[in-house]
Scaffold this motif. Structure first.
Motif, PDB file in Angstrom:
ATOM      1  N   MET A 126      -9.600 -14.631   4.936  1.00 15.34           N
ATOM      2  CA  MET A 126     -10.671 -13.672   4.793  1.00 15.34           C
ATOM      3  C   MET A 126     -11.628 -13.776   5.965  1.00 15.34           C
ATOM      4  O   MET A 126     -12.052 -12.770   6.505  1.00 15.34           O
ATOM      5  CB  MET A 126     -11.404 -13.909   3.479  1.00 15.34           C
ATOM      6  N   ARG A 158      -9.144  -8.771   2.309  1.00 17.86           N
ATOM      7  CA  ARG A 158      -9.657  -8.752   0.947  1.00 17.86           C
ATOM      8  C   ARG A 158      -8.996  -9.880   0.165  1.00 17.86           C
ATOM      9  O   ARG A 158      -7.917 -10.356   0.518  1.00 17.86           O
ATOM     10  CB  ARG A 158      -9.309  -7.429   0.270  1.00 17.86           C
ATOM     11  N   ARG A 159      -9.626 -10.235  -0.915  1.00 19.42           N
ATOM     12  CA  ARG A 159      -9.102 -11.273  -1.809  1.00 19.42           C
ATOM     13  C   ARG A 159      -7.676 -10.941  -2.255  1.00 19.42           C
ATOM     14  O   ARG A 159      -6.782 -11.775  -2.177  1.00 19.42           O
ATOM     15  CB  ARG A 159     -10.055 -11.375  -2.996  1.00 19.42           C
ATOM     16  N   CYS A 160      -7.457  -9.707  -2.707  1.00 17.47           N
ATOM     17  CA  CYS A 160      -6.129  -9.316  -3.193  1.00 17.47           C
ATOM     18  C   CYS A 160      -5.097  -9.353  -2.068  1.00 17.47           C
ATOM     19  O   CYS A 160      -3.921  -9.631  -2.297  1.00 17.47           O
ATOM     20  CB  CYS A 160      -6.167  -7.947  -3.852  1.00 17.47           C
ATOM     21  N   ALA A 196      -5.927 -15.405  -8.681  1.00 12.87           N
ATOM     22  CA  ALA A 196      -7.345 -15.146  -8.436  1.00 12.87           C
ATOM     23  C   ALA A 196      -8.190 -16.296  -8.967  1.00 12.87           C
ATOM     24  O   ALA A 196      -9.154 -16.723  -8.307  1.00 12.87           O
ATOM     25  CB  ALA A 196      -7.758 -13.828  -9.079  1.00 12.87           C
ATOM     26  N   LEU A 242      -7.921 -19.156  -6.554  1.00 11.78           N
ATOM     27  CA  LEU A 242      -8.727 -18.912  -5.362  1.00 11.78           C
ATOM     28  C   LEU A 242     -10.207 -19.145  -5.673  1.00 11.78           C
ATOM     29  O   LEU A 242     -10.935 -19.701  -4.856  1.00 11.78           O
ATOM     30  CB  LEU A 242      -8.491 -17.494  -4.838  1.00 11.78           C
ATOM     31  N   ASP A 243     -10.630 -18.757  -6.864  1.00 15.09           N
ATOM     32  CA  ASP A 243     -12.019 -19.024  -7.280  1.00 15.09           C
ATOM     33  C   ASP A 243     -12.303 -20.523  -7.309  1.00 15.09           C
ATOM     34  O   ASP A 243     -13.381 -20.957  -6.901  1.00 15.09           O
ATOM     35  CB  ASP A 243     -12.303 -18.423  -8.658  1.00 15.09           C
ATOM     36  N   THR A 286     -19.027 -15.894  -1.379  1.00 15.11           N
ATOM     37  CA  THR A 286     -17.966 -15.171  -2.076  1.00 15.11           C
ATOM     38  C   THR A 286     -16.851 -14.792  -1.093  1.00 15.11           C
ATOM     39  O   THR A 286     -17.047 -14.808   0.127  1.00 15.11           O
ATOM     40  CB  THR A 286     -18.499 -13.863  -2.708  1.00 15.11           C
ATOM     41  N   CYS A 287     -15.715 -14.432  -1.646  1.00 14.43           N
ATOM     42  CA  CYS A 287     -14.603 -13.933  -0.829  1.00 14.43           C
ATOM     43  C   CYS A 287     -15.058 -12.724  -0.017  1.00 14.43           C
ATOM     44  O   CYS A 287     -14.731 -12.589   1.165  1.00 14.43           O
ATOM     45  CB  CYS A 287     -13.427 -13.551  -1.720  1.00 14.43           C
ATOM     46  N   HIS A 288     -15.812 -11.852  -0.651  1.00 18.36           N
ATOM     47  CA  HIS A 288     -16.266 -10.634   0.012  1.00 18.36           C
ATOM     48  C   HIS A 288     -17.198 -10.950   1.178  1.00 18.36           C
ATOM     49  O   HIS A 288     -17.147 -10.296   2.221  1.00 18.36           O
ATOM     50  CB  HIS A 288     -16.945  -9.731  -1.015  1.00 18.36           C
ATOM     51  N   ARG A 348     -15.146 -11.931   4.178  1.00 19.61           N
ATOM     52  CA  ARG A 348     -14.603 -10.712   4.788  1.00 19.61           C
ATOM     53  C   ARG A 348     -15.679 -10.013   5.622  1.00 19.61           C
ATOM     54  O   ARG A 348     -15.448  -9.654   6.774  1.00 19.61           O
ATOM     55  CB  ARG A 348     -14.068  -9.806   3.687  1.00 19.61           C
TER      56      ARG A 348
END
Length: 163
Positions: free
Chosen positions: A1, A7-9, A80, A83-84, A100-102, A105
């Motif tokens: 990321m 993105r996470r997905c 998911a 990953l958290d 956060t992952c976001h 990114r």
């Protein structure tokens, strides 16, 4: 990321065959809305993935890149929730309680833009459909904005004096 603006997905959907280390590219087969793209990623990413494959990832019977490393589900594709858990550990080690992952990114894409990458290229890297949503999405540092303005202003002043 953080190194590719994924993105996470997209991270969770990566397969070994999606990596092209020689070209330093990654194929995103499971992007948002089912969209696919081929993106460049730094040598640092491929070095880290190589180390992970050589030193950490167990031998498994599937091609998911990221897998569970410990516990009863060792070797299964990373979820998911998994990953958290990893991100929880990162938050504890770094002292960044809201990471956060976001945000990872966003940081990547913002740094690419600040380094001079064209907004359209950032849009393609991010897999965004709209240039406007890409622009809103970035959180540019004030110092970058000041430098952009001063550079543009100097160019305008130089043009005026040459008239």
């Amino acid at each position: 990321m953080l190194l590719g603006g994924l993105r996470r997905c997209e991270v969770l959907g990566l397969r070994l065959g999606d990596l092209s280390p020689g070209e330093r590219q990654v194929f995103i087969s499971e992007g948002k809305g089912g969209h696919q793209r081929l993106i460049p990623i730094s040598a640092t990413f491929f070095t880290a993935v190589g180390d992970y494959l050589d030193q950490e990832r167990p031998i498994v019977d599937h091609d998911h890149l990221f897998v569970v490393l410990r516990g009863p589900t060792r070797g299964r594709p990373l979820s998911a929730d998994g990953l958290d858990e990893i991100l929880d550990g990162v938050r504890r080690r770094t002292g960044l309680p809201r990471l956060t992952c976001h945000q990872l990114r966003h940081t990547c894409l913002t740094r690419l833009r600040e380094a001079g990458m064209a907004l359209e290229a950032v849009q393609a890297q991010a897999g965004r459909r709209s240039i406007e949503s890409t622009r809103i999405y970035l959180h540019l540092a004030n110092a970058w904005l000041v430098k952009q303005y001063l550079d543009a202003s100097a160019a305008i002043d130089a043009d005026r004096t040459n008239l």
